[in-house]
Motif scaffolding. Structure first.
Motif, PDB file in Angstrom:
ATOM      1  N   ALA A  61      19.522 -21.537 -20.845  1.00  0.00           N
ATOM      2  CA  ALA A  61      19.643 -22.006 -22.221  1.00  0.00           C
ATOM      3  C   ALA A  61      19.566 -20.883 -23.250  1.00  0.00           C
ATOM      4  N   ALA A  62      18.953 -19.765 -22.904  1.00  0.00           N
ATOM      5  CA  ALA A  62      18.748 -18.685 -23.875  1.00  0.00           C
ATOM      6  C   ALA A  62      20.076 -18.198 -24.448  1.00  0.00           C
ATOM      7  N   GLY A  63      20.120 -18.091 -25.759  1.00  0.00           N
ATOM      8  CA  GLY A  63      21.313 -17.588 -26.425  1.00  0.00           C
ATOM      9  C   GLY A  63      22.337 -18.633 -26.787  1.00  0.00           C
ATOM     10  N   ALA A  86      20.941 -39.034 -29.563  1.00  0.00           N
ATOM     11  CA  ALA A  86      20.123 -37.869 -29.232  1.00  0.00           C
ATOM     12  C   ALA A  86      20.634 -37.336 -27.898  1.00  0.00           C
ATOM     13  N   ILE A  87      21.106 -36.101 -27.884  1.00  0.00           N
ATOM     14  CA  ILE A  87      21.734 -35.511 -26.698  1.00  0.00           C
ATOM     15  C   ILE A  87      20.870 -34.347 -26.216  1.00  0.00           C
ATOM     16  N   ARG A  88      20.676 -34.295 -24.914  1.00  0.00           N
ATOM     17  CA  ARG A  88      19.986 -33.151 -24.315  1.00  0.00           C
ATOM     18  C   ARG A  88      20.913 -32.499 -23.294  1.00  0.00           C
ATOM     19  N   LEU A  89      21.122 -31.206 -23.454  1.00  0.00           N
ATOM     20  CA  LEU A  89      21.925 -30.410 -22.526  1.00  0.00           C
ATOM     21  C   LEU A  89      20.988 -29.540 -21.702  1.00  0.00           C
ATOM     22  N   THR A  90      21.047 -29.677 -20.386  1.00  0.00           N
ATOM     23  CA  THR A  90      20.277 -28.820 -19.492  1.00  0.00           C
ATOM     24  C   THR A  90      21.231 -27.805 -18.874  1.00  0.00           C
ATOM     25  N   LYS A  91      21.050 -26.518 -19.257  1.00  0.00           N
ATOM     26  CA  LYS A  91      21.970 -25.461 -18.852  1.00  0.00           C
ATOM     27  C   LYS A  91      21.487 -24.790 -17.570  1.00  0.00           C
ATOM     28  N   ARG A  92      22.351 -24.843 -16.554  1.00  0.00           N
ATOM     29  CA  ARG A  92      22.096 -24.132 -15.295  1.00  0.00           C
ATOM     30  C   ARG A  92      23.179 -23.105 -15.002  1.00  0.00           C
ATOM     31  N   LEU A  93      24.315 -23.206 -15.682  1.00  0.00           N
ATOM     32  CA  LEU A  93      25.410 -22.264 -15.497  1.00  0.00           C
ATOM     33  C   LEU A  93      25.329 -21.171 -16.558  1.00  0.00           C
ATOM     34  N   PRO A  94      25.630 -19.924 -16.211  1.00  0.00           N
ATOM     35  CA  PRO A  94      25.606 -18.847 -17.209  1.00  0.00           C
ATOM     36  C   PRO A  94      26.594 -19.109 -18.329  1.00  0.00           C
ATOM     37  N   LEU A  95      26.281 -18.581 -19.505  1.00  0.00           N
ATOM     38  CA  LEU A  95      27.145 -18.758 -20.664  1.00  0.00           C
ATOM     39  C   LEU A  95      28.385 -17.878 -20.548  1.00  0.00           C
ATOM     40  N   ALA A  96      29.507 -18.396 -21.044  1.00  0.00           N
ATOM     41  CA  ALA A  96      30.753 -17.621 -21.144  1.00  0.00           C
ATOM     42  C   ALA A  96      31.058 -16.881 -19.854  1.00  0.00           C
ATOM     43  N   SER A  97      31.096 -17.634 -18.756  1.00  0.00           N
ATOM     44  CA  SER A  97      31.163 -16.986 -17.442  1.00  0.00           C
ATOM     45  C   SER A  97      32.417 -17.318 -16.646  1.00  0.00           C
ATOM     46  N   ILE A  99      33.560 -20.284 -15.661  1.00  0.00           N
ATOM     47  CA  ILE A  99      33.492 -21.460 -14.793  1.00  0.00           C
ATOM     48  C   ILE A  99      33.345 -22.747 -15.609  1.00  0.00           C
ATOM     49  N   GLY A 100      33.838 -22.681 -16.846  1.00  0.00           N
ATOM     50  CA  GLY A 100      33.992 -23.895 -17.633  1.00  0.00           C
ATOM     51  C   GLY A 100      32.726 -24.580 -18.069  1.00  0.00           C
ATOM     52  N   GLY A 101      31.617 -23.844 -18.192  1.00  0.00           N
ATOM     53  CA  GLY A 101      30.362 -24.495 -18.527  1.00  0.00           C
ATOM     54  C   GLY A 101      30.425 -25.319 -19.802  1.00  0.00           C
ATOM     55  N   GLY A 102      30.893 -24.710 -20.890  1.00  0.00           N
ATOM     56  CA  GLY A 102      30.968 -25.431 -22.155  1.00  0.00           C
ATOM     57  C   GLY A 102      31.917 -26.604 -22.102  1.00  0.00           C
ATOM     58  N   SER A 103      33.057 -26.423 -21.451  1.00  0.00           N
ATOM     59  CA  SER A 103      34.026 -27.513 -21.335  1.00  0.00           C
ATOM     60  C   SER A 103      33.508 -28.633 -20.452  1.00  0.00           C
ATOM     61  N   ALA A 104      32.819 -28.266 -19.359  1.00  0.00           N
ATOM     62  CA  ALA A 104      32.221 -29.288 -18.500  1.00  0.00           C
ATOM     63  C   ALA A 104      31.155 -30.068 -19.255  1.00  0.00           C
ATOM     64  N   ASP A 105      30.379 -29.373 -20.094  1.00  0.00           N
ATOM     65  CA  ASP A 105      29.376 -30.044 -20.901  1.00  0.00           C
ATOM     66  C   ASP A 105      30.023 -31.014 -21.891  1.00  0.00           C
ATOM     67  N   ALA A 106      31.130 -30.578 -22.491  1.00  0.00           N
ATOM     68  CA  ALA A 106      31.835 -31.451 -23.433  1.00  0.00           C
ATOM     69  C   ALA A 106      32.369 -32.691 -22.728  1.00  0.00           C
ATOM     70  N   ALA A 107      32.964 -32.502 -21.550  1.00  0.00           N
ATOM     71  CA  ALA A 107      33.499 -33.646 -20.809  1.00  0.00           C
ATOM     72  C   ALA A 107      32.382 -34.597 -20.389  1.00  0.00           C
ATOM     73  N   ALA A 108      31.242 -34.045 -19.955  1.00  0.00           N
ATOM     74  CA  ALA A 108      30.113 -34.895 -19.577  1.00  0.00           C
ATOM     75  C   ALA A 108      29.575 -35.649 -20.781  1.00  0.00           C
ATOM     76  N   ARG A 169      26.100 -10.837 -14.459  1.00  0.00           N
ATOM     77  CA  ARG A 169      25.333 -10.838 -15.705  1.00  0.00           C
ATOM     78  C   ARG A 169      25.911  -9.863 -16.736  1.00  0.00           C
ATOM     79  N   VAL A 170      27.230  -9.908 -16.881  1.00  0.00           N
ATOM     80  CA  VAL A 170      27.884  -9.138 -17.941  1.00  0.00           C
ATOM     81  C   VAL A 170      28.713 -10.095 -18.781  1.00  0.00           C
ATOM     82  N   ALA A 171      28.795  -9.798 -20.067  1.00  0.00           N
ATOM     83  CA  ALA A 171      29.593 -10.619 -20.975  1.00  0.00           C
ATOM     84  C   ALA A 171      31.021 -10.106 -21.004  1.00  0.00           C
ATOM     85  N   VAL A 172      31.963 -11.035 -20.881  1.00  0.00           N
ATOM     86  CA  VAL A 172      33.377 -10.665 -20.916  1.00  0.00           C
ATOM     87  C   VAL A 172      34.059 -11.503 -22.009  1.00  0.00           C
ATOM     88  N   PRO A 173      34.408 -10.905 -23.141  1.00  0.00           N
ATOM     89  CA  PRO A 173      35.044 -11.663 -24.224  1.00  0.00           C
ATOM     90  C   PRO A 173      36.424 -12.163 -23.805  1.00  0.00           C
TER      91      PRO A 173
END
Length: 277
Positions: A61-63, A86-97, A99-108, A169-173
């Motif tokens: 969740a950090a960041g 009231a929505i709670r998102l539990t993040k287990r996938l790295p950010l901007a990685s 593998i569609g984390g944000g999009s999967a969260d939106a679909a869920a 664990r590297v950010a790729v824009p």
């Protein structure tokens, strides 16, 4: 957050191939990709509320800000702009990685709020306005994804496999990766993937991720990750999306051991194993 009434899993989306076949006048890139989903991911929980709110927890969740531009809140407003939850998102996938984390969260979120509010889900293609990967994540099954992510063709059943996901664990824009493409009119995928295991492996080895070379130029650690996965002698390995997460496909029962090998040598990397869904 009140006691949630609906909880929905948001599985990781993996591009087993990603061919960039063109670019529209409006700047959107045209893709041809074989997409699968893995049994590891985030989760969305929703409860009734007069207003719309988002809280975020979990090991990754950090960041991640819970501001109005978060894809979860954008998905909620897309489904019904005037309702509260009231929505709670539990993040287990790295950010901007990749593998569609944000999009999967939106679909869920769409799935969860559709149940909570008792309203129908939109057609997957309509949700491309939220994000290019939201339509395929809403479909939630292996498929061929074309166009700007809005043309989806379910594939035949793929061979039984497990997947190992590794992120250095590297950010790729994403913008820099697409900008680094040497060409944007590459050939599409040839036909559909075969269901026979050996034929599938041979077919997949002939596919590409056109974003891998510019992503490696941005983050050389991706090449190191791919080399570590190659040492596992997998069925196939490659980078997913625009990176930096890479994957290895393995026969059933072998992914946990492969994960332990990676963790023993690179404890600073994120890695997870799961069956393909």
């Amino acid at each position: 957050m009140p006691e949630p009434l609906v909880e929905v899993f948001a599985p990781a989306k993996i591009n087993l191939s990603l061919h960039v076949t063109g670019q529209r006048a409006d700047g959107y890139h045209l893709l041809d990709s074989l997409v699968v989903f893995a049994g590891v991911g985030d989760s969305i929980a929703v409860a009734p509320s007069d207003s719309l709110s988002l809280t975020i927890d979990g090991p990754e969740a950090a960041g991640l800000a819970a501001g109005p531009d978060n894809l979860v809140l954008r998905a909620a407003r897309f489904l019904s702009p005037d309702r509260g939850a009231a929505i709670r998102l539990t993040k287990r996938l790295p950010l901007a990685s990749g593998i569609g984390g944000g999009s999967a969260d939106a679909a869920a979120t769409l799935r969860a709020l559709s149940q909570l509010w008792d309203i129908p889900l939109p057609e997957p293609s309509a949700t491309a306005r939220i994000g290019a990967d939201v339509p395929v994540c809403l479909l939630g099954r292996s498929c061929r994804m074309e166009g700007i992510g809005d043309r989806l063709s379910p594939t035949a059943l793929l061979p039984p496999m497990e997947i190992l996901l590794v992120n250095p664990r590297v950010a790729v824009p994403t913008g820099a990766v697409f900008a680094g493409l040497s060409r944007k009119d590459n050939p599409p995928m040839p036909g559909s993937p075969p269901s026979d295991p050996s034929a599938f492996a041979a077919w997949l080895s002939a596919q590409r991720n056109d974003l891998a070379p510019p992503a490696i130029a941005c983050a050389p650690e991706i090449a190191e990750t791919l080399s570590a996965l190659a040492d596992l002698s997998p069925i196939h390995h490659a980078m997913s999306g625009s990176g930096a997460t890479c994957y290895a496909l393995l026969p059933p029962g072998q992914a946990a051991l492969a994960r332990d090998v990676i963790r023993s040598t690179r404890p600073d990397w994120w890695c997870a194993h799961a069956p393909l869904l």
